[in-house]
Design a protein around this motif. Structure first.
Motif, short mmCIF file in Angstrom:
data_model
loop_
_atom_site.label_atom_id
_atom_site.label_comp_id
_atom_site.label_asym_id
_atom_site.label_seq_id
_atom_site.Cartn_x
_atom_site.Cartn_y
_atom_site.Cartn_z
N ASP A 1 0.77 -1.07 -0.01
CA ASP A 1 -0.03 -0.06 0.11
C ASP A 1 0.83 1.30 0.01
O ASP A 1 0.61 2.19 -0.75
CB ASP A 1 -0.84 -0.10 1.27
N ALA A 2 1.86 1.04 0.68
CA ALA A 2 2.81 2.59 0.97
C ALA A 2 3.35 2.58 -0.62
O ALA A 2 3.50 3.60 -0.83
CB ALA A 2 3.88 2.23 1.94
N MET A 3 3.84 1.59 -1.01
CA MET A 3 4.28 1.54 -2.41
C MET A 3 3.52 2.07 -3.35
O MET A 3 3.75 2.90 -4.31
CB MET A 3 5.02 0.31 -2.76
N ALA A 4 2.48 1.69 -3.19
CA ALA A 4 1.23 2.20 -4.24
C ALA A 4 0.83 3.34 -4.15
O ALA A 4 0.70 4.37 -5.36
CB ALA A 4 -0.17 1.37 -4.10
N HIS A 5 1.05 4.38 -3.06
CA HIS A 5 0.85 5.57 -2.86
C HIS A 5 2.05 6.25 -3.68
O HIS A 5 1.69 7.22 -4.38
CB HIS A 5 1.06 5.89 -1.39
N LEU B 1 12.65 1.95 -1.11
CA LEU B 1 12.69 1.47 0.25
C LEU B 1 12.07 0.30 0.24
O LEU B 1 12.45 -0.71 1.01
CB LEU B 1 12.38 2.53 1.32
N VAL B 2 10.85 0.23 -0.38
CA VAL B 2 9.95 -0.98 -0.42
C VAL B 2 10.77 -2.04 -0.88
O VAL B 2 10.75 -3.21 -0.41
CB VAL B 2 8.54 -0.68 -0.86
N LYS C 1 12.67 -1.60 -11.74
CA LYS C 1 14.12 -1.73 -11.40
C LYS C 1 13.99 -1.58 -9.89
O LYS C 1 14.80 -2.43 -9.33
CB LYS C 1 14.99 -0.52 -11.94
N ALA C 2 13.20 -0.76 -9.30
CA ALA C 2 13.29 -0.39 -7.91
C ALA C 2 12.81 -1.74 -7.06
O ALA C 2 13.23 -1.87 -6.15
CB ALA C 2 12.58 0.71 -7.44
N ALA D 1 5.36 -7.69 -11.21
CA ALA D 1 4.85 -6.85 -9.88
C ALA D 1 4.11 -7.87 -9.08
O ALA D 1 4.02 -7.96 -8.06
CB ALA D 1 3.95 -5.75 -10.44
N ARG D 2 3.43 -8.83 -9.92
CA ARG D 2 2.86 -9.93 -9.33
C ARG D 2 3.51 -10.86 -8.55
O ARG D 2 3.18 -11.45 -7.50
CB ARG D 2 1.72 -10.65 -10.31
N SER D 3 4.58 -11.47 -9.29
CA SER D 3 5.75 -12.10 -8.56
C SER D 3 6.37 -11.48 -7.31
O SER D 3 6.52 -12.15 -6.39
CB SER D 3 6.77 -12.32 -9.64
#
Length: 372
Positions: free
Chosen positions: A188-192, A216-217, A299-300, A315-317
């Motif tokens: 969720d933090a990453m999605a923001h 960071l995530v 990449k991140a 992203a799913r993996s």
């Protein structure tokens, strides 16, 4: 997307205390401000550890529910009568309710009088936010959401008067968060960050926070899931969530959150897992419109996304490697509801109008079916 010369306004809590042990500074701050009747808004998990706040003469509303509705908020406001400072102690639900309680208590107004943008009156009490998960970043923002049970839609309220006087981000508060909650709130933090990064109203200043949050995530989330006592990983995620909250203020989210909202309002899925289930699909759907930024996101997170299928699979993996079951069907979502959910999500124009791709109702239904 905005340029570096485009005007941008950013707002932060008056005081931000970040780092291990900062929770121990709350009591002195309360005394220095002269507050005598602190009121804590918390969920049932954090009610059991109020002693960590070190407060005297404290009262508490400890019945915050996941995806709180207006009735839950009204009970919290009623319980706050007589307080002089409100403290949000928990995840995004507790902190969002704390914001609304702070602007409603001691005021002769109702929720309908303040809902929407910039309608709340100056508050009569202090406001402190203390996150205990690394997800929403609500501690740094001016926005709160609750569900209207009649429409089953989220109502957003935004006001500078809901900005905290003090935000304490102490990563030790997140050490006991279970692995799957850690995973979901981290996504969720990453999605923001990702949604702000690829938004039509993204800004180079916010892009800097967003990309750091994503990195960071990518670096720390799996570590924290595997070892909840990893202090460095927990701190990295707390900072990622904070950066995500910074992104929400001037830019906000787009399709990922709009499409995930019905999962919470209809089926009471926690906000973190709802966003995690949708994240890979909207990242892939938006990739053709933001290829360079999407490549940086991939990449991140540790994979290469050169095509839309690559982005979706990578992203799913990433999410599945955290132990998350990424199938909607595994979370009690009925297949026959997908079409009506798509219509409901499509109506959330405050978010979808800024998505880099114009998603139709059919597009959103296809995302739900792909995620099912």
């Amino acid at each position: 997307m905005l340029t570096l010369t485009s005007p941008l306004e950013m707002q932060f809590p008056s005081v931000i205390r970040f780092g291990e042990g900062t929770i121990g500074t709350l009591a002195d701050w309360i005394k220095q401000k002269g507050y005598k009747a602190p009121f804590v808004v918390a969920d049932d998990v954090n009610v059991a550890r109020l002693d960590l706040l070190g407060l005297e003469n404290v009262t508490c509303f400890g019945d915050v529910v996941p995806e709180p509705d207006i009735a839950n908020m009204e009970k919290a406001v009623e319980a706050a009568a007589g307080c002089d400072v409100v403290i949000g102690f928990g995840g995004g639900s507790a902190m969002d309710l704390a914001k609304l309680v702070a602007v409603l208590v001691w005021q002769d107004v109702k929720f309908d009088d303040i809902s929407g943008p910039h309608r709340a009156l100056p508050r009569k009490v202090g406001l402190v936010q203390i996150p205990t998960t690394a997800g929403t970043g609500s501690e740094v923002g001016t926005r709160a959401l609750v569900t209207n049970p009649e429409t089953m839609s989220k109502v957003a309220t935004e006001s500078v008067h809901m900005l905290a006087d003090l935000a304490i981000v102490d990563p030790t508060m997140t050490m006991t968060v279970p692995a799957m909650v850690t995973a979901a709130t981290g996504v969720d933090a990453m999605a923001h960050c990702v949604e702000a990064f690829t938004s039509k109203r993204s800004h180079p200043i916010i892009d800097s926070y967003a990309l750091q949050g994503i990195e960071l995530v990518g670096k720390y989330l799996k570590r924290a899931v595997e070892d909840g006592a990893d202090a460095e990983a927990r701190t990295g995620l707390a900072l990622a969530a904070f950066y995500g909250g910074v992104c929400l203020g001037p830019v906000n989210t787009t399709s990922g959150h709009a499409i995930s909202y019905p999962l919470g309002t209809r089926y009471k899925l926690a906000h973190g897992i709802a966003n995690a289930l949708i994240f890979p699909h909207t990242l892939a759907a938006n990739a053709p419109a933001a290829p360079e930024k999407t490549a940086k996101v991939c990449k991140a997170l540790g994979f290469t996304g050169t095509t839309t299928p690559d982005v979706l699979a990578g992203a799913r993996s990433f999410c599945e490697a955290l132990g998350l079951d990424m199938r909607l069907r595994a979370h009690g979502v009925p297949e026959e509801d997908l079409a009506s959910m798509a219509k409901e999500a499509h109506d959330i124009r405050r978010l979808l109008d800024w998505n880099p791709v114009d998603l139709s109702v059919a597009d959103i239904e296809a995302i739900y079916r792909q995620a099912y």
